[in-house]
Design a protein around this motif. Structure first.
Motif, PDB file in Angstrom:
ATOM      1  N   SER A  70       0.837  -1.199   0.000  1.00 45.75           N
ATOM      2  CA  SER A  70       0.000   0.000   0.000  1.00 45.75           C
ATOM      3  C   SER A  70       0.873   1.251   0.000  1.00 45.75           C
ATOM      4  O   SER A  70       2.008   1.232   0.485  1.00 45.75           O
ATOM      5  CB  SER A  70      -0.912   0.007   1.234  1.00 45.75           C
ATOM      6  OG  SER A  70      -1.745  -1.140   1.240  1.00 45.75           O
ATOM      7  N   PRO A  71       0.354   2.356  -0.535  1.00 49.53           N
ATOM      8  CA  PRO A  71       1.169   3.586  -0.627  1.00 49.53           C
ATOM      9  C   PRO A  71       1.428   4.247   0.715  1.00 49.53           C
ATOM     10  O   PRO A  71       2.394   4.989   0.861  1.00 49.53           O
ATOM     11  CB  PRO A  71       0.338   4.493  -1.544  1.00 49.53           C
ATOM     12  CG  PRO A  71      -1.062   3.989  -1.394  1.00 49.53           C
ATOM     13  CD  PRO A  71      -0.954   2.509  -1.189  1.00 49.53           C
ATOM     14  N   ASN A  72       0.566   4.047   1.715  1.00 50.43           N
ATOM     15  CA  ASN A  72       0.770   4.644   3.032  1.00 50.43           C
ATOM     16  C   ASN A  72       0.089   3.782   4.084  1.00 50.43           C
ATOM     17  O   ASN A  72      -0.648   2.847   3.763  1.00 50.43           O
ATOM     18  CB  ASN A  72       0.238   6.083   3.079  1.00 50.43           C
ATOM     19  CG  ASN A  72      -1.218   6.159   2.640  1.00 50.43           C
ATOM     20  OD1 ASN A  72      -2.091   5.572   3.258  1.00 50.43           O
ATOM     21  ND2 ASN A  72      -1.460   6.866   1.522  1.00 50.43           N
ATOM     22  N   LEU A  73       0.353   4.097   5.332  1.00 50.87           N
ATOM     23  CA  LEU A  73      -0.153   3.267   6.428  1.00 50.87           C
ATOM     24  C   LEU A  73      -1.671   3.340   6.557  1.00 50.87           C
ATOM     25  O   LEU A  73      -2.312   2.348   6.934  1.00 50.87           O
ATOM     26  CB  LEU A  73       0.490   3.689   7.757  1.00 50.87           C
ATOM     27  CG  LEU A  73       1.895   3.160   8.037  1.00 50.87           C
ATOM     28  CD1 LEU A  73       2.317   3.535   9.445  1.00 50.87           C
ATOM     29  CD2 LEU A  73       1.956   1.651   7.861  1.00 50.87           C
ATOM     30  N   LYS A  74      -2.243   4.485   6.259  1.00 52.45           N
ATOM     31  CA  LYS A  74      -3.695   4.599   6.388  1.00 52.45           C
ATOM     32  C   LYS A  74      -4.401   3.677   5.405  1.00 52.45           C
ATOM     33  O   LYS A  74      -5.379   3.004   5.755  1.00 52.45           O
ATOM     34  CB  LYS A  74      -4.130   6.047   6.174  1.00 52.45           C
ATOM     35  CG  LYS A  74      -3.758   6.970   7.326  1.00 52.45           C
ATOM     36  CD  LYS A  74      -4.322   8.360   7.127  1.00 52.45           C
ATOM     37  CE  LYS A  74      -3.983   9.261   8.308  1.00 52.45           C
ATOM     38  NZ  LYS A  74      -4.518  10.634   8.152  1.00 52.45           N
ATOM     39  N   ASP A  75      -3.921   3.645   4.191  1.00 55.32           N
ATOM     40  CA  ASP A  75      -4.514   2.741   3.203  1.00 55.32           C
ATOM     41  C   ASP A  75      -4.234   1.287   3.565  1.00 55.32           C
ATOM     42  O   ASP A  75      -5.074   0.406   3.360  1.00 55.32           O
ATOM     43  CB  ASP A  75      -3.952   3.042   1.808  1.00 55.32           C
ATOM     44  CG  ASP A  75      -4.444   4.376   1.263  1.00 55.32           C
ATOM     45  OD1 ASP A  75      -5.423   4.903   1.824  1.00 55.32           O
ATOM     46  OD2 ASP A  75      -3.846   4.879   0.302  1.00 55.32           O
ATOM     47  N   ALA A  76      -3.033   1.038   4.088  1.00 60.29           N
ATOM     48  CA  ALA A  76      -2.684  -0.334   4.465  1.00 60.29           C
ATOM     49  C   ALA A  76      -3.528  -0.816   5.624  1.00 60.29           C
ATOM     50  O   ALA A  76      -3.925  -1.984   5.679  1.00 60.29           O
ATOM     51  CB  ALA A  76      -1.200  -0.410   4.817  1.00 60.29           C
ATOM     52  N   ALA A  77      -3.836   0.073   6.571  1.00 63.86           N
ATOM     53  CA  ALA A  77      -4.617  -0.324   7.742  1.00 63.86           C
ATOM     54  C   ALA A  77      -6.021  -0.760   7.362  1.00 63.86           C
ATOM     55  O   ALA A  77      -6.622  -1.608   8.029  1.00 63.86           O
ATOM     56  CB  ALA A  77      -4.669   0.818   8.747  1.00 63.86           C
ATOM     57  N   ILE A  78      -6.553  -0.192   6.282  1.00 66.82           N
ATOM     58  CA  ILE A  78      -7.905  -0.544   5.855  1.00 66.82           C
ATOM     59  C   ILE A  78      -7.986  -2.016   5.455  1.00 66.82           C
ATOM     60  O   ILE A  78      -9.037  -2.656   5.575  1.00 66.82           O
ATOM     61  CB  ILE A  78      -8.341   0.370   4.696  1.00 66.82           C
ATOM     62  CG1 ILE A  78      -8.377   1.823   5.163  1.00 66.82           C
ATOM     63  CG2 ILE A  78      -9.696  -0.050   4.147  1.00 66.82           C
ATOM     64  CD1 ILE A  78      -8.710   2.815   4.070  1.00 66.82           C
ATOM     65  N   LYS A  79      -6.874  -2.582   4.999  1.00 66.91           N
ATOM     66  CA  LYS A  79      -6.874  -3.980   4.577  1.00 66.91           C
ATOM     67  C   LYS A  79      -6.960  -4.947   5.765  1.00 66.91           C
ATOM     68  O   LYS A  79      -7.246  -6.125   5.582  1.00 66.91           O
ATOM     69  CB  LYS A  79      -5.600  -4.283   3.785  1.00 66.91           C
ATOM     70  CG  LYS A  79      -5.450  -3.468   2.508  1.00 66.91           C
ATOM     71  CD  LYS A  79      -4.161  -3.825   1.789  1.00 66.91           C
ATOM     72  CE  LYS A  79      -3.994  -3.029   0.509  1.00 66.91           C
ATOM     73  NZ  LYS A  79      -2.741  -3.377  -0.203  1.00 66.91           N
ATOM     74  N   LEU A  80      -6.678  -4.452   6.965  1.00 64.45           N
ATOM     75  CA  LEU A  80      -6.689  -5.307   8.157  1.00 64.45           C
ATOM     76  C   LEU A  80      -8.036  -5.234   8.854  1.00 64.45           C
ATOM     77  O   LEU A  80      -8.755  -4.226   8.759  1.00 64.45           O
ATOM     78  CB  LEU A  80      -5.580  -4.872   9.122  1.00 64.45           C
ATOM     79  CG  LEU A  80      -4.158  -4.869   8.543  1.00 64.45           C
ATOM     80  CD1 LEU A  80      -3.179  -4.341   9.582  1.00 64.45           C
ATOM     81  CD2 LEU A  80      -3.763  -6.262   8.085  1.00 64.45           C
ATOM     82  N   GLU A  81      -8.369  -6.287   9.563  1.00 65.38           N
ATOM     83  CA  GLU A  81      -9.636  -6.323  10.293  1.00 65.38           C
ATOM     84  C   GLU A  81      -9.627  -5.294  11.418  1.00 65.38           C
ATOM     85  O   GLU A  81      -8.605  -5.073  12.069  1.00 65.38           O
ATOM     86  CB  GLU A  81      -9.865  -7.720  10.886  1.00 65.38           C
ATOM     87  CG  GLU A  81      -9.985  -8.813   9.852  1.00 65.38           C
ATOM     88  CD  GLU A  81     -10.214 -10.166  10.489  1.00 65.38           C
ATOM     89  OE1 GLU A  81     -10.625 -10.200  11.659  1.00 65.38           O
ATOM     90  OE2 GLU A  81      -9.966 -11.175   9.821  1.00 65.38           O
ATOM     91  N   ALA A  82     -10.775  -4.676  11.622  1.00 61.88           N
ATOM     92  CA  ALA A  82     -10.893  -3.703  12.707  1.00 61.88           C
ATOM     93  C   ALA A  82     -10.680  -4.386  14.048  1.00 61.88           C
ATOM     94  O   ALA A  82     -11.091  -5.524  14.265  1.00 61.88           O
ATOM     95  CB  ALA A  82     -12.268  -3.032  12.660  1.00 61.88           C
ATOM     96  N   ARG A  83     -10.005  -3.706  14.947  1.00 60.97           N
ATOM     97  CA  ARG A  83      -9.750  -4.168  16.311  1.00 60.97           C
ATOM     98  C   ARG A  83      -8.897  -5.443  16.344  1.00 60.97           C
ATOM     99  O   ARG A  83      -8.963  -6.217  17.280  1.00 60.97           O
ATOM    100  CB  ARG A  83     -11.064  -4.411  17.069  1.00 60.97           C
ATOM    101  CG  ARG A  83     -11.983  -3.192  17.119  1.00 60.97           C
ATOM    102  CD  ARG A  83     -13.206  -3.449  17.951  1.00 60.97           C
ATOM    103  NE  ARG A  83     -12.862  -3.672  19.344  1.00 60.97           N
ATOM    104  CZ  ARG A  83     -13.756  -3.917  20.313  1.00 60.97           C
ATOM    105  NH1 ARG A  83     -15.044  -3.986  20.014  1.00 60.97           N
ATOM    106  NH2 ARG A  83     -13.363  -4.113  21.550  1.00 60.97           N
TER     107      ARG A  83
END
Length: 253
Positions: A70-83
């Protein structure tokens, strides 16, 4: 001439578990109930922790597969499950990065970020360790609880033998054998608890090592403004201007 002892009815075991509990009275029943509760708690914790660990391991596979592309951490975090564990580390890293710019007393960003990520990783480790103390307690105390039931059973058996005046092997074997059932139950409860404890501890250690490596990668990624990535991952691609904030602001030269 001594009258023969009447035989037990067919299908009725005079030396079974429930006969031992009946002969032992309240104490034997109490020991039995405690051991049953311990056994139920052991298997409940074992299966719930296995599910929790497997979920984190699956998240680790997802991180290795696509997170760093992913280009940045915010976009990468979206790929992971919440919590999730890995999402929690990324979110805490982004929060720490934002908070550092609001500090009135200057603090080195490297130190601030390292402490924040260490707290996040420690919190996850604490959650992984929940319930393991119960398994350790069951593994260490269940044999002694069963032994307590055995001692009480043998004591009652000896009292009966002394009152009847008959110390033959046929008289002694039954009550003593019934009392020893409690020791066997204690071992049956303790052995799975010890095995589960050691197994879960080993899996937790492996998970913590993976989380520590991921935390270090996130730290390096932020401190280098995305230039440093885990081995095998290409250099960060500079995305076009978008709504997503870059991983770390570029330093002006």
């Amino acid at each position: 001439m001594q009258n023969p002892v009447p035989a037990a009815p067919a299908g009725d075991n005079p030396y079974g578990l429930f006969q031992a509990l009946h002969e032992g009275g309240v104490i034997s029943w109490s020991v039995f109930v405690i051991l049953v509760i311990m056994s139920i708690g052991t298997f409940y914790i074992m299966f719930t922790k296995l599910l929790q660990q497997q979920k984190i391991m699956n998240q680790g596979n997802k991180v290795r597969a696509s997170f760093w592309n992913s280009p940045n951490l915010k976009d990468a975090a979206i790929k992971l499950e919440a919590r999730s564990a890995y999402r929690s580390i990324v979110d805490d890293a982004l929060v720490a990065q934002e908070q550092h710019g609001k500090l009135t007393d200057p603090v080195d960003q490297h130190e601030w970020m390292a402490n924040s990520l260490a707290r996040s990783q420690g919190s996850i480790g604490a959650r992984l360790g929940e319930g393991l103390a119960f398994l350790a307690t069951v593994g260490s105390t269940a044999p002694f609880i069963g032994l307590f039931g055995t001692v009480i059973g043998i004591y009652r058996a000896l009292i009966k033998i002394g009152a009847s005046g008959d110390a033959s092997i046929t008289t002694v074997a039954g009550p003593v054998g019934e009392a020893l059932i409690m020791t066997a139950l204690g071992l049956v409860v303790a052995v799975p608890a010890v095995l589960a404890y050691n197994w879960l501890i080993r899996r937790n250690k492996s998970i913590i090592e993976d989380l520590a490596a991921f935390t270090n990668d996130v730290h390096g990624y932020i401190m280098s403004s995305g230039a440093v990535k885990p081995r095998g991952i290409g250099p960060a691609t500079a995305p076009a201007k978008s709504a997503s904030a870059p991983l770390a602001p570029s330093t002006t030269r």
